[in-house]
Structures are given as C-alpha cells and as structure tokens.
Design a protein around this motif. Structure first.
Motif, PDB file in Angstrom:
ATOM      1  N   SER A  22       0.826  -1.206   0.000  1.00 38.85           N
ATOM      2  CA  SER A  22       0.000   0.000   0.000  1.00 38.85           C
ATOM      3  C   SER A  22       0.857   1.251   0.000  1.00 38.85           C
ATOM      4  O   SER A  22       0.484   2.272  -0.591  1.00 38.85           O
ATOM      5  N   ALA A  23       2.018   1.192   0.649  1.00 34.33           N
ATOM      6  CA  ALA A  23       2.917   2.352   0.666  1.00 34.33           C
ATOM      7  C   ALA A  23       3.426   2.669  -0.732  1.00 34.33           C
ATOM      8  O   ALA A  23       3.531   3.839  -1.118  1.00 34.33           O
ATOM      9  N   ALA A  24       3.745   1.624  -1.503  1.00 33.24           N
ATOM     10  CA  ALA A  24       4.225   1.852  -2.862  1.00 33.24           C
ATOM     11  C   ALA A  24       3.129   2.462  -3.731  1.00 33.24           C
ATOM     12  O   ALA A  24       3.386   3.369  -4.536  1.00 33.24           O
ATOM     13  N   LEU A  25       1.894   1.993  -3.558  1.00 28.87           N
ATOM     14  CA  LEU A  25       0.795   2.552  -4.337  1.00 28.87           C
ATOM     15  C   LEU A  25       0.498   3.989  -3.935  1.00 28.87           C
ATOM     16  O   LEU A  25       0.139   4.824  -4.772  1.00 28.87           O
ATOM     17  N   ALA A  26       0.639   4.307  -2.648  1.00 28.05           N
ATOM     18  CA  ALA A  26       0.385   5.671  -2.183  1.00 28.05           C
ATOM     19  C   ALA A  26       1.412   6.645  -2.752  1.00 28.05           C
ATOM     20  O   ALA A  26       1.119   7.832  -2.922  1.00 28.05           O
ATOM     21  N   GLY A  27       2.603   6.153  -3.054  1.00 31.25           N
ATOM     22  CA  GLY A  27       3.647   7.015  -3.584  1.00 31.25           C
ATOM     23  C   GLY A  27       3.550   7.278  -5.070  1.00 31.25           C
ATOM     24  O   GLY A  27       4.302   8.095  -5.606  1.00 31.25           O
ATOM     25  N   ALA A  81      -3.552   8.198 -10.359  1.00 32.61           N
ATOM     26  CA  ALA A  81      -4.708   7.927  -9.511  1.00 32.61           C
ATOM     27  C   ALA A  81      -5.383   6.602  -9.842  1.00 32.61           C
ATOM     28  O   ALA A  81      -6.357   6.239  -9.206  1.00 32.61           O
ATOM     29  N   GLU A  82      -4.864   5.863 -10.846  1.00 34.14           N
ATOM     30  CA  GLU A  82      -5.512   4.620 -11.242  1.00 34.14           C
ATOM     31  C   GLU A  82      -5.312   3.547 -10.183  1.00 34.14           C
ATOM     32  O   GLU A  82      -4.247   3.437  -9.571  1.00 34.14           O
ATOM     33  N   ARG A  83      -6.344   2.728 -10.006  1.00 29.73           N
ATOM     34  CA  ARG A  83      -6.226   1.570  -9.121  1.00 29.73           C
ATOM     35  C   ARG A  83      -5.363   0.518  -9.805  1.00 29.73           C
ATOM     36  O   ARG A  83      -5.397   0.388 -11.029  1.00 29.73           O
ATOM     37  N   LEU A 142      -0.733  -8.340  -0.068  1.00 29.73           N
ATOM     38  CA  LEU A 142      -1.228  -8.934   1.160  1.00 29.73           C
ATOM     39  C   LEU A 142      -2.606  -8.356   1.477  1.00 29.73           C
ATOM     40  O   LEU A 142      -2.907  -7.220   1.107  1.00 29.73           O
ATOM     41  N   THR A 143      -3.427  -9.113   2.178  1.00 31.21           N
ATOM     42  CA  THR A 143      -4.755  -8.624   2.532  1.00 31.21           C
ATOM     43  C   THR A 143      -4.672  -7.295   3.256  1.00 31.21           C
ATOM     44  O   THR A 143      -5.455  -6.373   2.990  1.00 31.21           O
ATOM     45  N   ARG A 144      -3.748  -7.158   4.191  1.00 26.35           N
ATOM     46  CA  ARG A 144      -3.656  -5.905   4.950  1.00 26.35           C
ATOM     47  C   ARG A 144      -3.262  -4.744   4.052  1.00 26.35           C
ATOM     48  O   ARG A 144      -3.702  -3.610   4.264  1.00 26.35           O
ATOM     49  N   ASP A 145      -2.438  -4.992   3.036  1.00 26.56           N
ATOM     50  CA  ASP A 145      -2.066  -3.914   2.123  1.00 26.56           C
ATOM     51  C   ASP A 145      -3.243  -3.531   1.236  1.00 26.56           C
ATOM     52  O   ASP A 145      -3.440  -2.347   0.930  1.00 26.56           O
ATOM     53  N   PHE A 146      -4.033  -4.521   0.823  1.00 27.79           N
ATOM     54  CA  PHE A 146      -5.215  -4.211   0.022  1.00 27.79           C
ATOM     55  C   PHE A 146      -6.196  -3.367   0.825  1.00 27.79           C
ATOM     56  O   PHE A 146      -6.739  -2.373   0.314  1.00 27.79           O
ATOM     57  N   ILE A 147      -6.436  -3.732   2.079  1.00 30.06           N
ATOM     58  CA  ILE A 147      -7.371  -2.972   2.914  1.00 30.06           C
ATOM     59  C   ILE A 147      -6.821  -1.584   3.201  1.00 30.06           C
ATOM     60  O   ILE A 147      -7.538  -0.579   3.141  1.00 30.06           O
ATOM     61  N   ASP A 148      -5.538  -1.504   3.517  1.00 32.11           N
ATOM     62  CA  ASP A 148      -4.927  -0.210   3.790  1.00 32.11           C
ATOM     63  C   ASP A 148      -4.998   0.700   2.565  1.00 32.11           C
ATOM     64  O   ASP A 148      -5.298   1.892   2.672  1.00 32.11           O
ATOM     65  N   ASP A 149      -4.751   0.130   1.395  1.00 31.02           N
ATOM     66  CA  ASP A 149      -4.836   0.906   0.158  1.00 31.02           C
ATOM     67  C   ASP A 149      -6.269   1.357  -0.100  1.00 31.02           C
ATOM     68  O   ASP A 149      -6.510   2.493  -0.530  1.00 31.02           O
ATOM     69  N   SER A 150      -7.234   0.482   0.181  1.00 26.82           N
ATOM     70  CA  SER A 150      -8.637   0.829  -0.027  1.00 26.82           C
ATOM     71  C   SER A 150      -9.070   1.992   0.854  1.00 26.82           C
ATOM     72  O   SER A 150      -9.881   2.821   0.450  1.00 26.82           O
ATOM     73  N   LEU A 151      -8.525   2.053   2.061  1.00 26.73           N
ATOM     74  CA  LEU A 151      -8.933   3.088   3.008  1.00 26.73           C
ATOM     75  C   LEU A 151      -8.129   4.376   2.873  1.00 26.73           C
ATOM     76  O   LEU A 151      -8.685   5.474   2.962  1.00 26.73           O
ATOM     77  N   TYR A 152      -6.827   4.268   2.646  1.00 28.43           N
ATOM     78  CA  TYR A 152      -5.948   5.427   2.843  1.00 28.43           C
ATOM     79  C   TYR A 152      -5.193   5.905   1.612  1.00 28.43           C
ATOM     80  O   TYR A 152      -4.427   6.863   1.709  1.00 28.43           O
ATOM     81  N   ASN A 153      -5.350   5.258   0.467  1.00 32.20           N
ATOM     82  CA  ASN A 153      -4.638   5.748  -0.703  1.00 32.20           C
ATOM     83  C   ASN A 153      -4.980   7.221  -0.937  1.00 32.20           C
ATOM     84  O   ASN A 153      -6.155   7.603  -0.942  1.00 32.20           O
ATOM     85  N   PRO A 154      -3.980   8.076  -1.125  1.00 32.36           N
ATOM     86  CA  PRO A 154      -4.267   9.519  -1.222  1.00 32.36           C
ATOM     87  C   PRO A 154      -5.053   9.906  -2.469  1.00 32.36           C
ATOM     88  O   PRO A 154      -5.639  10.994  -2.520  1.00 32.36           O
TER      89      PRO A 154
END
Length: 596
Positions: free
Chosen positions: A171-176, A180-182, A189-201
């Motif tokens: 999720s950190a790599a996607l946030a950087g 804006a595309e998904r 990992l499941t936690r990275d998918f959830i974190d990305d779903s909630l917090y991606n800028p």
C-alpha cells in the motif's frame, strides 16, 4: 473465486433489498451502487445460483451468488439504529412506543460512530419492516460483481500460473504513485489491500468527500424531558445534511459520506471527560516539571482538540500556558478541514503557537519524541488493516491471505502457507501471551469447528481447497505499538474503540464493510470491494490489545468500559435529562477504553 468485475456493463438488477418502511424502500440506491455492493452478477459457474441468489446467508452457493441481499439493509442497519421515516402522528403514538424504540436504540447504539445510523433516527415498529423486491431493469452503470466464499486459490495447489507472476506491491508503494488509477496485474497482502482501499491519497475511502456530523449547538440535556426527546432533537439536527445526502450523484466518486462520533454528538462534555483524565494524570505525575504534550491520531473536525484546550484554559490556566497539542491526521481532506475551525480560534483564544496539525500516517512516523506525552487515539484501531489467516482443515497450518488483482481488474483470493514476518510475529506473540490455549475451544474461532464438520463441508463444497473460514489478525495494530515503543518511549496511551460490530463479513474478528448512499447504509459480505468506496472496520479484542501493548511497550495498561470511564471522568449532571436518562453513558455500549 472472489471476483469483482471492474467494467462498464449493461446487466440486470441484483437480488432483493431489505428496506424498512415505505419511504426508505422508495429511496433505494441506484444500480451502480448495488453493483458495488454485489448486485448484478451474471456469471453462473458450477454450483452457482443465478444473479438473484444471495451469499448473505453464508452458504457460498456458487460464483453467481452475490452479496446484494446482505448489502441492502437500510441506513444504519450495519452498525446502528436502523429506522425508516414515518409521519409525525406515528412518532407521537405514546410513551409505550417511544420507550420500545428507545430500548431498541440503546441496544443498537452498540454502533460504529463513523458510518453507523447515518439516517435520521426515527421511530419504527415491527410492522414497518418490509421486504422489497428489486425490479429488474437494464442499466449501463458500473457493475462490480462480488462473489465471496466460492473458490480459494492456494499456493502449491495449482493456482493459475499468472497469479504467481504478478509483482507483489504494498500500500505504501501505491500511495507514492503520482497516478490515480487503481492497480492491475499485481498481488497484495490482505492488509495492504485494505490499507490501500482506506488510505490511498488518490482514491482511498478517507480521501473522498467526508462530512462529520456536528450539532449546531451542544444539546441542553438538562432541559430535555427524556432520552426520546434527545433522539428527536438529534433527528431534527441531522436534517441539515439532507440536501447533500439525498442527492443522486451521477458518478460513484461523488458519494458523500456522513460520520458521527461521540466526540461530536456529546460535545463539549465528552471531550471534557478526556480533558479531566489528562489533567489529573498530568498534575499527579509531571507537573510542574514537564509541559503537557498531547498527540491525537485522527482528529476529525478538530472538535476534541478544541474541547480539551478550552477546558484546560478555563480550569487550569497555569497548565494551559505550557500545553502543546499535536494532531496526526493521515487524510489530507480532513487535515485541511481541521485548519478551518482552528483558524477561527487562533485570533480569539491564542492557540496559534499551541496546536499543530501533521498530515502523516502514524504508522510512518519517523521522529523520536523524547518528552513525556499523552497519546490519544479514538476510533483509530477499527480502521487498522488486518491480515486474513485461514487454517488447513487437516493440519491446522495457517495460510496467509493475498489479493490478486488480474489484468482485467478482477479480484481473487490467494492463500500461502509461507507467512510474512509480521503475521508470523503476531501469531507467535499470541501463543506466548496465551500459553497452552487450545483455540479449538475458543468460541467463534475457525479452529473451534470440529475437523469432522470441516471435512464434511469440504466434501460438499470442494472448491475451498480444504481451508477454514478466515481469521483477521490485527497486524497493523502491532505496527502501531512498535511506533509507540520506538518513537514515543515516554508516552501514555488513552484510546477508545468498539468491542463488537454487527453485520460483519464471515470469519473470526471479521470486519464490517459498508458505504452510505442517500441516508441508507449498504453492507456487503467481503472486504474485496472496489478500493475507496467502502469503509472497512474491525472490532477490537481489548483483552488481547492490552496484553500485546504490555508485551511490546513494557507498560501496564487497563481496560475500562465506555460507561465506567465516563462515570469516573465525565460531568454526568450536565448530560442528564429531566427523567434521569443519560445518553452519553447509555449510548456506545459496545465501546471500551485502553488507559495507560
């Protein structure tokens, strides 16, 4: 196979929605949101039902099933009072009806403040609940068909070769990324998918339009006759948001989300209770040798900060002059919103040199704070991403969940017996904290189901690859504790969150996944939904959270119920009605506090 069809399509409406009352039924979500919530899958893989079948009963009856029927509950049904509108006469049918509703409200006020009971809380009787059959109609909107609990891919058991070739991203790599595309063609990992779903800028849930309910002025509890009148006042105040919430956005990115929290609902008294706790502990242990330094994670509108600072200034001006308040807010939209009320207060109250807003994730905090400080985290743990763990039905070996996003944007669930270091560390720590615990005896845990029954289910539905239902483990909470230990070594923690959440997805410690549309709360039965559209919230096991805190941070900590904490620190007289009801104490019965 979990699959989410990210494509433009013309299909049929999904399964029946269950709505409460005539007006709520007429206010059903448009087709594209039913698609987001799992309606309209037209696939009919082996064993699957048709587009109208539902997976909400947990039967997992095939790829064609959808979460629509589970998703279509009326506003607030996932985690709060779910009551349709009725006319004024119905709302005044007598004290018996009012009391019956209030009892129901107190029971269902075990709700998630953010996203719960986002409709106006009005009266409902048993006869008001009706099942409404969705009309079948053509549409050309988004259709994201969710088909949970039908097929699991497992590393080493012949998953599609392409799954193993996709790069693993965080999720950190996607946030950087600047785009804006998904992502597509990746594994997470499941936690990275959830974190990305909630917090991606760019597209995360907390980066979208957010409204936080705040009463026009604090409720005058002493002038209210009863709890029922408080609910009426609250209902009336919520109508200010109708114009925004009732609009039918032409694009799903524009759906407004309304949250409410105890801080806002019971201001300023809720914040004053926390201020008393902070002041007493500061005065007993740090004053006058150290400043009062406060860090708050997830400050919302900044209301808690304002209430605490106002209370300190009015009651302890000598402490106020040496108070520093820092808000750590991951959401850029909320961080900008917090600056508005602060700017208005700066000139009149002199807060300019005392309050600082830091737009940063607490999990990325990299500056060591050596000063003693108080760390406040309200409704933060529930949005910490978790990992999904399933157990082999024969050997009980844990397998860690991954989300594979293929080249078409479809989601698939992949499990691997090779655990990443954080998941392995959590399981090892839990085994250390609960030595000799037989998880087969822990109610609700996947291993608590007998092997014989699990094998029978495998025979009836072999596509699960002989794995149990998922357990969701709080790995990002463990990362949070590492930050406290390493970056805030002299902290004291004051946190509050929810012990249980209704209408969760299948599994142990499973999340509630929901989105609000036109004052209706739509819940679904899988976390694998289009990133950014749904709030994904987990309950907190406070006994385990306290044990982990003590083990990692080497500090003692206590767990208190929401009621007991407020009875000790709040001004209960100020929030008591004429009949002796106290909404601040009676509501949020499923919340608890962690106090260092």
């Amino acid at each position: 196979m979990h699959a989410v069809r990210a494509r433009w399509t013309a299909g049929r409406a999904g399964p029946a929605l269950r709505c409460g009352g005539g007006r709520a039924a007429a206010n059903r979500p448009p087709g594209w949101v039913r698609g987001l919530a799992g309606g309209g899958g037209s696939s009919s893989r082996s064993g699957g039902g048709g587009p109208g079948s539902s997976a909400g009963d947990g039967s997992g009856s095939g790829s064609g099933s959808s979460t629509g029927s589970s998703a279509g509950s009326s506003a607030g049904s996932s985690a709060g009072p779910s009551v349709p509108d009725t006319d004024v006469a119905d709302r005044r049918r007598g004290r018996a009806v009012n009391r019956a509703y209030t009892s129901s409200l107190l029971a269902t006020s075990r709700f998630k403040g953010r996203g719960a009971s986002l409709s106006t809380p009005l009266r409902e009787t048993e006869a008001d609940a009706v099942a409404v059959e969705e009309p079948r109609k053509a549409r050309t909107e988004f259709d994201y068909s969710v088909r949970p609990e039908t097929f699991l891919h497992v590393v080493g058991r012949n998953p599609p070769e392409s799954f193993l070739q996709y790069p693993v991203v965080t999720s950190a790599a996607l946030a950087g990324r600047s785009r804006a595309e998904r992502p597509r063609g990746t594994t997470m990992l499941t936690r990275d998918f959830i974190d990305d779903s909630l917090y991606n800028p760019h597209y995360g849930y907390f980066s979208r339009q957010a409204l936080i309910f705040s009463p026009q002025q604090p409720f005058a509890y002493n002038s209210l006759e009863s709890l029922d009148e408080f609910v009426d006042k609250w209902s009336s105040d919520l109508k200010r948001y109708d114009k925004v919430l009732d609009r039918d956005p032409k694009h799903p990115e524009l759906i407004p989300q309304l949250w409410h929290t105890p801080t806002e609902l019971f201001q300023p008294y809720y914040g004053q209770a926390l201020a008393r706790y902070l002041l007493v502990n500061y005065m007993l242990t740090l004053y006058p040798y150290r400043d009062l330094v406060i860090y708050e994670v997830g400050g919302g509108n900044g209301t808690l900060m304002l209430n605490i600072m106002d209370f300190i200034r009015e009651n302890q001006p000598d402490v106020f002059v040496r108070t520093k308040y820092n808000i750590i807010e991951i959401s850029s939209a909320l961080a900008a919103k917090q600056a508005q009320p602060l700017q208005q207060r700066i000139e009149t109250l002199g807060y300019a040199d005392k309050v600082k807003i830091i737009n940063k994730s607490i999990l990325d905090w990299d500056v060591t704070v050596h000063d003693p400080c108080f760390f406040v985290a309200l409704e933060v743990f529930d949005n910490f991403a978790h990992d999904a763990i399933r157990y082999d039905n024969e050997t009980n070996e844990p397998h860690q969940g991954h989300v594979v996003i293929d080249d078409k944007g479809d989601f698939h669930e992949l499990y691997d017996a090779a655990l990443d270091p954080l998941a392995r560390r959590f399981l090892d720590l839990r085994a250390k904290l609960y030595p000799g615990t037989d998880w087969r005896a822990v109610r609700g845990h996947p291993l608590a189901t007998s092997k014989r029954w699990r094998k029978l289910k495998e025979m009836l539905w072999p596509l699960s690859h002989d794995l149990s239902l998922p357990e969701y483990i709080p790995t990002n909470y463990l990362r949070f504790l590492d930050v406290l230990r390493d970056r805030f070594p002299h902290h004291r923690l004051l946190s509050a969150d929810f012990t249980t959440l209704p209408n969760a997805t299948p599994g142990y410690n499973a999340p509630v996944v929901q989105v609000m549309l036109q004052k209706q709360m739509i819940t679904v039965q899988t976390y694998m939904v289009l990133q950014g559209y749904f709030d994904i919230m987990f309950p907190t096991n406070f006994e385990l959270a306290a044990k982990l805190y003590t083990e990692v941070c080497k500090k003692p900590i206590t767990v208190e119920s929401h009621r007991s904490f407020l009875e000790q620190w709040a001004d209960l007289d100020a929030t008591t009605t004429k009949e002796g009801d106290n909404p601040m104490v009676s509501f949020y019965q499923n919340a608890a506090f962690l106090c260092t």
